[in-house]
Motif scaffolding. Sequence first.
Motif, short mmCIF file in Angstrom:
data_model
loop_
_atom_site.label_atom_id
_atom_site.label_comp_id
_atom_site.label_asym_id
_atom_site.label_seq_id
_atom_site.Cartn_x
_atom_site.Cartn_y
_atom_site.Cartn_z
N THR A 236 2.93 11.95 2.48
CA THR A 236 1.48 11.86 2.70
C THR A 236 0.74 12.32 1.45
O THR A 236 -0.16 11.63 0.95
CB THR A 236 1.07 12.76 3.89
OG1 THR A 236 1.90 12.44 4.99
CG2 THR A 236 -0.37 12.55 4.26
N SER A 255 4.31 5.21 4.63
CA SER A 255 4.35 6.25 5.65
C SER A 255 5.42 5.99 6.69
O SER A 255 5.78 6.85 7.47
CB SER A 255 2.98 6.42 6.32
OG SER A 255 2.52 5.18 6.79
N ALA B 190 -7.99 7.56 4.05
CA ALA B 190 -7.23 8.39 4.99
C ALA B 190 -6.66 7.56 6.15
O ALA B 190 -5.79 8.00 6.87
CB ALA B 190 -8.11 9.50 5.55
N LYS B 198 -4.83 15.52 7.46
CA LYS B 198 -4.76 14.48 6.45
C LYS B 198 -6.01 14.48 5.57
O LYS B 198 -5.92 14.29 4.35
CB LYS B 198 -4.60 13.13 7.12
CG LYS B 198 -4.04 12.07 6.22
CD LYS B 198 -3.81 10.85 7.03
CE LYS B 198 -2.77 9.97 6.41
NZ LYS B 198 -2.62 8.76 7.24
N ASP B 201 -5.54 17.08 3.06
CA ASP B 201 -4.63 16.62 2.01
C ASP B 201 -5.34 15.66 1.06
O ASP B 201 -5.14 15.70 -0.16
CB ASP B 201 -3.41 15.91 2.62
CG ASP B 201 -2.52 16.87 3.41
OD1 ASP B 201 -2.74 18.09 3.28
OD2 ASP B 201 -1.64 16.40 4.14
#
Lengths: 295, 359, 358
Positions: A236, A255, B190, B198, B201
């Motif tokens: 990620t 992913s 995202a 996320k 991140d």
Amino acid sequence: MIDPLSVFLLLVAAATPILFAALGELVVERAGVLNLGVEGMMIAGALSGFAAAHATGNPFVGFLAAAVGGAAISLLFALLTQVLLANQVASGLALTLFGLGLAALFGKPLEGIKAPSMTAGPLGISWIVWLGLAMVPLIWWFLNRSRAGLILRGVGENHDAAHALGYPVHLVRGAAIAFGGAMAGVGGAFISIATVLQWTEGMTAGAGWIALAIVVFSNWTAVGVLAGAWLFGGVTVLQLRLQAAGIKVPVQLLSMAPYLATIIVLVLISARQKFSRRAGGAAPGSLGQNFHALR
Amino acid sequence: MNRRDLVTSVAAMMAISLAAPAFAQDEPLKVGFIYVGPVGDGGWTYQHDLGRQAIEAEYGDRVETTFIESVPEGADAERALTQLALAGNTLIFATSFGFMDPVMNVAAKFPDVKFEHATGYKRADNVATYDARFYEGRAVMGTIAGRMTESNKIGYIGSFPIPEVIQGINSSFIHARKVNPEVEMKVVWAYSWFDPAKEADAASALLAEGVDVILQHTDSTAPLAKAQEAGAIGFGQASDMAAFKPSPRVSSIIDNWAPYYIERVGAMLDGSWTSKATWAGIAEGEVEIGEITDAVPAEVKQEALALKDQIASGEYHPFTGPLNKADGSAWLAEGQVATDEELSGMNFYVEGITAEIPQ
Amino acid sequence: MIRLVPRTENSAAWQLATPLLAVLATMVAGGTLFAIMGHDPFAAIRTIFWDPIFGAASGYSRPQLLVKAAPLILIASGLAIGFRAGIWNIGAEGQYIIGGVTGAAVALAAYPAEGMWIFPAMVLAGALGGWAWGMVPALLRNWFGASEILVSLMLVYVAQKVAAWMAFGPMKNPEGFGFPGSRNLQQYPAAANPELVAGTGAHWGVVAAAVAVLATWFLMSRHIRGFHIRAAGLAPRAARFAGVRPQTLVAFCLGLSGALAGMAGLFEAAGPAGQITDKFGTGYGFTAIIVAFLGRLHPVGILLAGLLLALTYIGGELAQLTLQLPAATVQVFQGMLLFFLLGFDLLTRFRIARRITA
């Protein structure tokens, strides 16, 4: 140019919630229990941790409360599977549903409030990140070197034999489930207290499910869990980092990769065990099966 | 096809017989909402629910509102909409793009119930659409961002590569560049409207790239928390995110649906409701700029507010030429303004953004 | 002291009584919850359990029970067969998603052609897609001994990413203004899965669910393979001596449950959902696992359990609508129901006896 060290530092922090949850689930599964309710326990911890951190102004009290909250809700699962001998898969799924609902319900008064800020630990990295890393050798030691860990593994590998040797199978499993709940709770609280600094319902957004995959990837070892958390978190972080650098990445395909890698690892280890008949490795022998003593 | 027509007419008859009581004189107007998220999401759905509450505050006993929250897009949405119609709601707001086809299906079965669909493009006699010109607010954010950045790198966390989000990226970039020709824009997708971990991140990835101002088109406060950690700044999205004032949250872009909702309910009450496409912005109060905090120098604040006023008065359009597309081809000539059609299908970056839109 | 003694045969009386007890217990506990949250507990429980079937708008909600229950029942019927044999497919969600994707792929490839063959071809493609996704864990278990629980679960995540990839990439509606998601199959008559008889809610998925209940009942109680499956679940070693080949059984159970889940996905994609989006998987595959257990792995039980869960979904929506009960409260209530149903099952399988102290 992307600096690998910066990516690494990012992923260590990013992987912390799933690392905690997966380490907890590792101990649970090593005791022979498959608890699919990780997501529910994480959100319970995210809420109870946030509430306590807000009430006391101390994030560390929050993490403590998160452990208690996660453990408390996991005891419902323990009651169902260890006392009432209900199916583990169904009970775990029900726990996730229940936990998400319960947290949303009790979290209403906490919406829109900001968490107290935390002091960073050594190297500017959060104390909780360090705690997560420290849990890896601790759990490794517990599972492989301690007597309690030996009993726990015995229960997970063959509950009938463990019972015959006089070990309290249900008690050991209950304790493991509570520990798993506490760890998942801390992982969830890392999201609410350290990452977002707010409570919002559904905020774990599937992290619990990733934790389950990591345990499989780990081949049920603590070091493997660390590697798995870094791989899953890393993919990620890396794809986001590449995007930020303006490099085009096939996000969906990328992913997918860690899950495919998990399957490959699982197959390789299972095959090695099957064809060389070596003991150890692969899934615990009694994983997912309930135990009822006939005597 | 005959079978379908039969279904439709039976359902329509059912609808008329059930919906009829709601038209009686002394009955309050029943207004229903379906939300894609929980009202406590602190963002998109939360703002729509504030709009619903504004209706109640405005009209009191003359209206009665209900909502169903956390409705997944697809089959469940169709059922929830039907339930609302059957319960006697004569005006129904569906507040997510993914409710589009369900709205059209249900609207065909309930010709006497009016539907309002947010951010969609399909309309019918009893289906209106509404959306907000978020790009107007983004122009103001972009101006602040361009002035505030010291590294000359601005980050943008996108949710999904859809026109609405691309408009926002382009608008922020154009106006950041206008006040700071050195500015670069870094975009990260995202692929979620709400995923705090996320989003955090994504913010970290941008910060690592040297960004010191972050704009976000996702709903959680995680990017602001990350910005705070790194000494960067950001903006509230959808709601004010006031808990992060005065910094890192230096301003915000707020979805304020209340004026539109009040207008449309009023139209229902006086019988003047018609199907139309509404695309309102700063002027109508639908896009609000949250308080610009003291973390922003006074002259920058003045400049941003001046731009806001220019947009509100219609004096200035955020997409005014000369503008080229990212591939260098000409888009808008000097003084030319983008049409709504061009904007609502926008699938390209403007010149100067070096990233590519994922396809 | 009390202790649990396993019943040699599951008690028929308790088998009927425990679900009722569990529902009653849920009503008491849930009612208490509603009361604490400031809602009228009796109104809430009536709205959730009674109104969807007998209330004012039940003419609409009754058929919707079928629509909501059909995928759950279709998937759970397949899963239960494997569970009986001790073969744990917990990745039905993935098989459901892939079935939807492969089925929709046929429709999208054929678009805008008309033809009677299109819908049957889609059903076949959906079943095949689900079957293939189910066969992966089967083969990996047969060849390498990899746990089918874990492989099938991992494949759920992969399937979710596949759906997202399709929605943003290859299957994106070219006329959709750049929004993710495929064409809406409801608007493509040759591929649509509409209501078959007006006002009944019954689409082909409902028909398939009914057939699945009958067929699995026949398989489990009248067919030699059903006997093998039950034997393998109860006494694996003895079953092997009786000529049951475990590998065949693994492939059969995972393949069948995968195919049924895939079909469920296709019926949903072509019918109620209408399109493939990144959120196509809404959890039917996981909920079906709960349905299978609530139904005691018996076809009739599954039918009832599927309808009960559908009832709580639709009743829960009604409660939101009429009583303004928050969605979270409904979710907690559903969680309670599941806990009680799972917990009370103990009484079916065990009897409680006094411990005789030696």
